[in-house]
Write an enzyme that holds these catalytic residues in place. Sequence first.
Site, PDB file in Angstrom:
ATOM      1  N   TYR A   6      -7.632  -6.593  -6.706  1.00  0.00           N
ATOM      2  CA  TYR A   6      -6.657  -5.624  -7.245  1.00  0.00           C
ATOM      3  C   TYR A   6      -6.203  -6.052  -8.640  1.00  0.00           C
ATOM      4  O   TYR A   6      -6.263  -5.269  -9.582  1.00  0.00           O
ATOM      5  CB  TYR A   6      -5.455  -5.526  -6.294  1.00  0.00           C
ATOM      6  CG  TYR A   6      -4.285  -4.724  -6.823  1.00  0.00           C
ATOM      7  CD1 TYR A   6      -4.345  -3.334  -6.907  1.00  0.00           C
ATOM      8  CD2 TYR A   6      -3.109  -5.361  -7.238  1.00  0.00           C
ATOM      9  CE1 TYR A   6      -3.260  -2.606  -7.391  1.00  0.00           C
ATOM     10  CE2 TYR A   6      -2.032  -4.640  -7.714  1.00  0.00           C
ATOM     11  CZ  TYR A   6      -2.113  -3.261  -7.795  1.00  0.00           C
ATOM     12  OH  TYR A   6      -1.042  -2.544  -8.287  1.00  0.00           O
ATOM     13  N   LEU A  41       5.589   6.474  -7.766  1.00  0.00           N
ATOM     14  CA  LEU A  41       6.035   6.556  -9.161  1.00  0.00           C
ATOM     15  C   LEU A  41       5.774   7.947  -9.746  1.00  0.00           C
ATOM     16  O   LEU A  41       6.620   8.492 -10.457  1.00  0.00           O
ATOM     17  CB  LEU A  41       5.297   5.494  -9.991  1.00  0.00           C
ATOM     18  CG  LEU A  41       5.580   5.486 -11.481  1.00  0.00           C
ATOM     19  CD1 LEU A  41       7.051   5.201 -11.764  1.00  0.00           C
ATOM     20  CD2 LEU A  41       4.684   4.460 -12.186  1.00  0.00           C
ATOM     21  N   THR A  68       0.291  -4.273 -13.468  1.00  0.00           N
ATOM     22  CA  THR A  68       0.919  -5.062 -12.399  1.00  0.00           C
ATOM     23  C   THR A  68       1.133  -6.527 -12.751  1.00  0.00           C
ATOM     24  O   THR A  68       0.379  -7.103 -13.546  1.00  0.00           O
ATOM     25  CB  THR A  68       0.020  -4.976 -11.142  1.00  0.00           C
ATOM     26  OG1 THR A  68       0.495  -5.874 -10.148  1.00  0.00           O
ATOM     27  CG2 THR A  68      -1.422  -5.358 -11.453  1.00  0.00           C
ATOM     28  N   ASP A  69       2.099  -7.122 -12.093  1.00  0.00           N
ATOM     29  CA  ASP A  69       2.341  -8.563 -12.148  1.00  0.00           C
ATOM     30  C   ASP A  69       1.164  -9.367 -11.565  1.00  0.00           C
ATOM     31  O   ASP A  69       1.033 -10.552 -11.827  1.00  0.00           O
ATOM     32  CB  ASP A  69       3.631  -8.899 -11.371  1.00  0.00           C
ATOM     33  CG  ASP A  69       3.663  -8.286  -9.977  1.00  0.00           C
ATOM     34  OD1 ASP A  69       3.113  -7.177  -9.801  1.00  0.00           O
ATOM     35  OD2 ASP A  69       4.233  -8.891  -9.059  1.00  0.00           O
TER      36      ASP A  69
HETATM   37  N1  LIG Z   1       4.033  -0.322  -5.713  1.00  0.00           N
HETATM   38  C1  LIG Z   1       4.200  -1.490  -6.346  1.00  0.00           C
HETATM   39  O1  LIG Z   1       4.895  -2.393  -5.872  1.00  0.00           O
HETATM   40  C2  LIG Z   1       3.548  -1.718  -7.677  1.00  0.00           C
HETATM   41  C3  LIG Z   1       3.693  -2.984  -8.292  1.00  0.00           C
HETATM   42  C4  LIG Z   1       3.093  -3.202  -9.525  1.00  0.00           C
HETATM   43  C5  LIG Z   1       2.385  -2.182 -10.132  1.00  0.00           C
HETATM   44  N2  LIG Z   1       2.252  -0.972  -9.519  1.00  0.00           N
HETATM   45  C6  LIG Z   1       1.499   0.072 -10.202  1.00  0.00           C
HETATM   46  O2  LIG Z   1       2.334   1.197 -10.322  1.00  0.00           O
HETATM   47  C7  LIG Z   1       1.524   2.374 -10.406  1.00  0.00           C
HETATM   48  C8  LIG Z   1       2.068   3.424  -9.458  1.00  0.00           C
HETATM   49  O3  LIG Z   1       1.864   2.964  -8.136  1.00  0.00           O
HETATM   50  P1  LIG Z   1       2.728   3.497  -6.907  1.00  0.00           P
HETATM   51  O4  LIG Z   1       3.573   2.374  -6.485  1.00  0.00           O
HETATM   52  O5  LIG Z   1       3.325   4.829  -7.219  1.00  0.00           O
HETATM   53  O6  LIG Z   1       1.554   3.644  -5.825  1.00  0.00           O
HETATM   54  P2  LIG Z   1       1.177   4.836  -4.861  1.00  0.00           P
HETATM   55  O7  LIG Z   1       2.386   5.400  -4.228  1.00  0.00           O
HETATM   56  O8  LIG Z   1       0.077   4.288  -4.001  1.00  0.00           O
HETATM   57  O9  LIG Z   1       0.602   5.935  -5.836  1.00  0.00           O
HETATM   58  C9  LIG Z   1      -0.687   5.902  -6.337  1.00  0.00           C
HETATM   59  C10 LIG Z   1      -1.205   7.306  -6.326  1.00  0.00           C
HETATM   60  O10 LIG Z   1      -2.523   7.307  -6.893  1.00  0.00           O
HETATM   61  C11 LIG Z   1      -3.290   8.221  -6.142  1.00  0.00           C
HETATM   62  N3  LIG Z   1      -4.714   7.951  -6.315  1.00  0.00           N
HETATM   63  C12 LIG Z   1      -5.480   7.017  -5.704  1.00  0.00           C
HETATM   64  N4  LIG Z   1      -6.739   7.099  -6.151  1.00  0.00           N
HETATM   65  C13 LIG Z   1      -6.769   8.106  -7.063  1.00  0.00           C
HETATM   66  C14 LIG Z   1      -7.781   8.680  -7.862  1.00  0.00           C
HETATM   67  N5  LIG Z   1      -9.054   8.228  -7.812  1.00  0.00           N
HETATM   68  N6  LIG Z   1      -7.468   9.700  -8.692  1.00  0.00           N
HETATM   69  C15 LIG Z   1      -6.189  10.168  -8.728  1.00  0.00           C
HETATM   70  N7  LIG Z   1      -5.196   9.686  -7.975  1.00  0.00           N
HETATM   71  C16 LIG Z   1      -5.481   8.659  -7.162  1.00  0.00           C
HETATM   72  C17 LIG Z   1      -2.832   8.018  -4.712  1.00  0.00           C
HETATM   73  O11 LIG Z   1      -3.187   9.139  -3.937  1.00  0.00           O
HETATM   74  P3  LIG Z   1      -3.672   8.939  -2.398  1.00  0.00           P
HETATM   75  O12 LIG Z   1      -2.577   8.166  -1.744  1.00  0.00           O
HETATM   76  O13 LIG Z   1      -3.840  10.330  -1.931  1.00  0.00           O
HETATM   77  O14 LIG Z   1      -4.951   8.166  -2.478  1.00  0.00           O
HETATM   78  C18 LIG Z   1      -1.332   7.886  -4.905  1.00  0.00           C
HETATM   79  O15 LIG Z   1      -0.700   9.148  -4.856  1.00  0.00           O
HETATM   80  C19 LIG Z   1       0.102   1.914 -10.128  1.00  0.00           C
HETATM   81  O16 LIG Z   1      -0.569   1.746 -11.348  1.00  0.00           O
HETATM   82  C20 LIG Z   1       0.277   0.562  -9.462  1.00  0.00           C
HETATM   83  O17 LIG Z   1      -0.854  -0.278  -9.685  1.00  0.00           O
HETATM   84  C21 LIG Z   1       2.835  -0.718  -8.314  1.00  0.00           C
END
Ligand SMILES: NC(=O)c1ccc[n+]([C@@H]2O[C@H](COP(=O)([O-])OP(=O)(O)OC[C@H]3O[C@@H](n4cnc5c(N)ncnc54)[C@H](OP(=O)(O)O)[C@@H]3O)[C@@H](O)[C@H]2O)c1
Length: 283
Positions: free
Chosen positions: A124, A12, A100-101
């Site tokens: 989570y 994202l 999140t859901d």
């Molecule tokens: N993906 C889904 O299906 C989904 C569904 C519902 C909600 N969400 C929410 O959407 C948001 C975006 O998620 P996404 O899908 O883009 O996930 P993502 O690709 O895993 O991105 C999360 C990012 O956060 C970074 N991160 C982890 N720990 C950190 C820290 N302590 N400080 C700073 N950065 C950190 C990760 O870096 P590293 O990889 O280097 O650790 C990664 O780049 C999150 O809040 C997630 O909970 C996602």
Amino acid sequence: MRLVVTGAGGMLGQEVVGISTGVHEILAFDHASLDIGDAAAVSATLDASGAECIINCAAYTAVDNCESNTETAYRINSDGPANLAAVAHRLGARLVHVSTDYVFDGTKPTPYVETDKTNPQSVYGASKLSGEHAVLELGHAGIVARTAWVFGQHGANMVKTVLRIKDTVPTLSFVDDQRGSPTSAADLATMLIALADSKHSGLFHVTNAGNVSWFEFVQQILALTGDDPARVLPIKTSDLSPPRPAPRPANSVLDNAALRACGLAPLRSYEAALADVITQLTI
Ligand SMILES: NC(=O)c1ccc[n+]([C@@H]2O[C@H](COP(=O)([O-])OP(=O)(O)OC[C@H]3O[C@@H](n4cnc5c(N)ncnc54)[C@H](OP(=O)(O)O)[C@@H]3O)[C@@H](O)[C@H]2O)c1
């Protein structure tokens, strides 16, 4: 708008940075450049940033690993947004945070609205719910956007996984008893910016329109790539071997009621967004 983006290297985060570049003044921090769980680092990096808005895309998203790494899950998913909320308060900035859901138990037979009772079943989900509270305590400056089943051109997600494995196996098995609204990271990013730019605050469900089971979703991915959807077989969550450590909600469908109430146009159908992403990934 002077905009700080945390977690800028994620699925994202890359979309938020991409659509904001050239439109807003962006300060983007990936995990290596800012650990949101480190209160001192967050303060040292952001207190003088002059940010008018912070969009937090950082999270510990390894849902199953959270079960055995509770401390890390809470440090990133709860303390992280709390640290950002403290900075936002000092700066008088808005904070847009993504949740999140999985804050729901999935037992409701109809789509979840923002006022429905939460009952996370996983570490989570519980850690993310705790993060929501820290952001909402900001009052008019705090925005929480709950989303679900995110897919896109960057990072790891179901669409990219299916495209990678579909030609390596004769059949694919996916669960038919978990239902949700797949959501394009690019569409979600657009809505996060719109919310940041708006006068609105509080809790919002933000997903693409429509809903589907994982089994049906993977069938649709195969159909869009010209493959035979009959190669996808339905299974039950209880058939997964080994079972996944973190329980998933059976019903993950989020009604975007708060967006409608604010007069913000809801996101398009997930099918239209899926077609766009598959085109991007396959040309
Ligand atoms: N993906 C889904 O299906 C989904 C569904 C519902 C909600 N969400 C929410 O959407 C948001 C975006 O998620 P996404 O899908 O883009 O996930 P993502 O690709 O895993 O991105 C999360 C990012 O956060 C970074 N991160 C982890 N720990 C950190 C820290 N302590 N400080 C700073 N950065 C950190 C990760 O870096 P590293 O990889 O280097 O650790 C990664 O780049 C999150 O809040 C997630 O909970 C996602």
